[in-house]
Design a protein around this motif. Structure first.
Motif, PDB file in Angstrom:
ATOM      1  N   LEU A 174      -1.973   4.624 -10.637  1.00 46.38           N
ATOM      2  CA  LEU A 174      -1.497   3.943  -9.442  1.00 46.38           C
ATOM      3  C   LEU A 174      -0.860   2.627  -9.893  1.00 46.38           C
ATOM      4  O   LEU A 174      -1.499   1.826 -10.587  1.00 46.38           O
ATOM      5  N   THR A 199      -1.351  14.033  -5.567  1.00 45.39           N
ATOM      6  CA  THR A 199      -1.373  12.681  -5.009  1.00 45.39           C
ATOM      7  C   THR A 199      -2.462  12.577  -3.943  1.00 45.39           C
ATOM      8  O   THR A 199      -2.924  13.574  -3.393  1.00 45.39           O
ATOM      9  N   LEU A 257       3.268   0.369  -3.643  1.00 42.98           N
ATOM     10  CA  LEU A 257       2.483   1.227  -4.533  1.00 42.98           C
ATOM     11  C   LEU A 257       3.307   2.461  -4.882  1.00 42.98           C
ATOM     12  O   LEU A 257       4.005   3.024  -4.038  1.00 42.98           O
ATOM     13  N   ASN A 314       0.034   6.913   0.465  1.00 46.10           N
ATOM     14  CA  ASN A 314       0.117   5.602  -0.179  1.00 46.10           C
ATOM     15  C   ASN A 314      -0.188   4.441   0.769  1.00 46.10           C
ATOM     16  O   ASN A 314      -0.776   3.437   0.349  1.00 46.10           O
TER      17      ASN A 314
END
Length: 387
Positions: A373, A281, A385, A286
């Motif tokens: 995403l 990630t 998200l 995020n």
């Protein structure tokens, strides 16, 4: 006497037919190895009545063995490849290279694993293509074609993907443009070497990157000025692709390359999934992504739903190979305005702070990874998200 003569004539005819059959030349193109990964296998096998020939992706003869035929449960012994034929059908065969245990991983007991074998597909040519005219046309034309997606493509419902090829000396550019509702959203390019060659009556086109990044060999099935028809055997379904002469002007093409992102997979055969191995990630989290993508985002409608951007992260942390899926709050197909889609794709294409995507799993090799995403929108604004 007539009976004896007829018998002798029949024997002669049968012998003649048998000789013709034995002298037949058959060509097989390497399609892919590892059934659930489909890694390109850029070799060609040619079978004559008494010999087998092995060619590489440049069309160079690299080995020959006499007195061998392609038969099930037999091993074809070239110097550097011992193909154990696991399955033989009318128009293809599967083989396992007993000498290459790195790319052809056997069972724990050492026996060939059919899943990790290579598929060879029999090919033939309906047209005798003039290789000199083909090479000249290929070098002096900018070619365009619509991408035909397959198992190794990222999920995509809403983007039209076009690629354009321009030859430069001994290599070429491949420009990929991603369109949404008729407008170009993002572009990327890469460079490759290429080979155009002919074996007997069959012409081939192959691309070349690093030696450990195998590329597909395409069969060229027909050539006319301004059009090349190719066949791609590198996925479960054989794909027919047509290159057309592009309306791109030389200066416009150079300008498009200069404004596109440079992106290339580190390994074009197989991409891992984001849920395998280490966490890939985004390093900054995020919330940073939400703030970064939301900045200056246009609000042209009050729709709510999800915009899912699919992409690949290569071993350098760059992103490319985009796909797009859109859904409403009930997860049914919908479409957002082109302005917000272009904005989000443009922003995502500039992200470069992902960790290494190299596989850390012994039984699952990959250098690039598939990721996505999923932006949640409420009344036209990005509010969340995942993953």
């Amino acid at each position: 006497m007539k009976s004896i003569f007829k018998t002798l004539l029949l024997i002669a005819l049968l012998s003649s037919c048998g000789n013709k059959s034995n002298n037949k030349t058959t060509h097989y193109i390497g399609a892919y190895r590892i059934m659930d990964q489909m890694v390109p296998y850029p070799y060609i096998v040619k079978q004559n009545s008494d010999s087998l020939y092995l060619f590489n992706n440049s069309g160079l003869l690299i080995d020959r063995t006499e007195g061998e035929r392609i038969e099930k449960n037999k091993t074809i012994e070239f110097k550097e490849k011992h193909f154990n034929v696991l399955n033989r059908k009318k128009d293809n065969f599967y083989a396992f290279d007993l000498l290459d245990t790195l790319n052809f991983r056997p069972f724990k007991n050492g026996a060939p694993n059919p899943k990790n074998s290579v598929k060879f597909v029999q090919i033939q040519s309906d047209f005798d293509i003039d290789i000199r005219l083909l090479k000249n046309d290929f070098k002096n034309t900018i070619w365009e074609y619509n991408v035909v997606e397959d198992e190794n493509s990222n999920p995509n419902k809403d983007l039209e993907i076009k690629q354009t090829i321009k030859v430069k000396e001994d290599s070429l550019y491949v420009l990929t443009d991603y369109y949404y509702q008729g407008i170009k959203t993002v572009s990327e390019f890469e460079t490759k070497s290429y080979n155009l060659f002919k074996i007997d009556s069959i012409c081939f086109l192959s691309f070349q990157k690093e030696e450990n990044n195998p590329q597909t060999i395409f069969q060229i099935v027909e050539h006319r000025p301004g059009k090349i028809d190719l066949r791609d055997f590198s996925s479960s379904e054989i794909k027919d692709i047509s290159y057309y002469k592009s309306s791109f002007k030389e200066d416009d093409y150079v300008n498009s390359i200069s404004n596109a992102n440079k992106y290339s997979n580190c390994f074009d055969g197989y991409q891992g999934e984001y849920y395998f191995g280490d966490d890939v990630t985004f390093n900054k989290g995020n919330q940073f992504l939400i703030d970064y993508v939301s900045k200056n985002a246009p609000i042209t409608e009050d729709k709510s739903g999800y915009i899912i951007v699919q992409f690949t992260i290569n071993c350098n942390g760059d992103v490319g190979h985009f796909g797009l899926i859109q859904m409403d709050r009930d997860f049914k197909k919908m479409s957002f305005q082109k302005e917000i889609i272009k904005h989000i794709l443009s922003k995502v294409s500039t992200l470069n702070d992902f960790p290494s995507s190299y596989s850390q799993i012994e039984w699952l090799d990959y250098k690039d990874i598939h990721a996505f995403l999923m932006f949640k929108l409420h009344n036209g604004k990005i509010v969340d998200l995942c993953p």
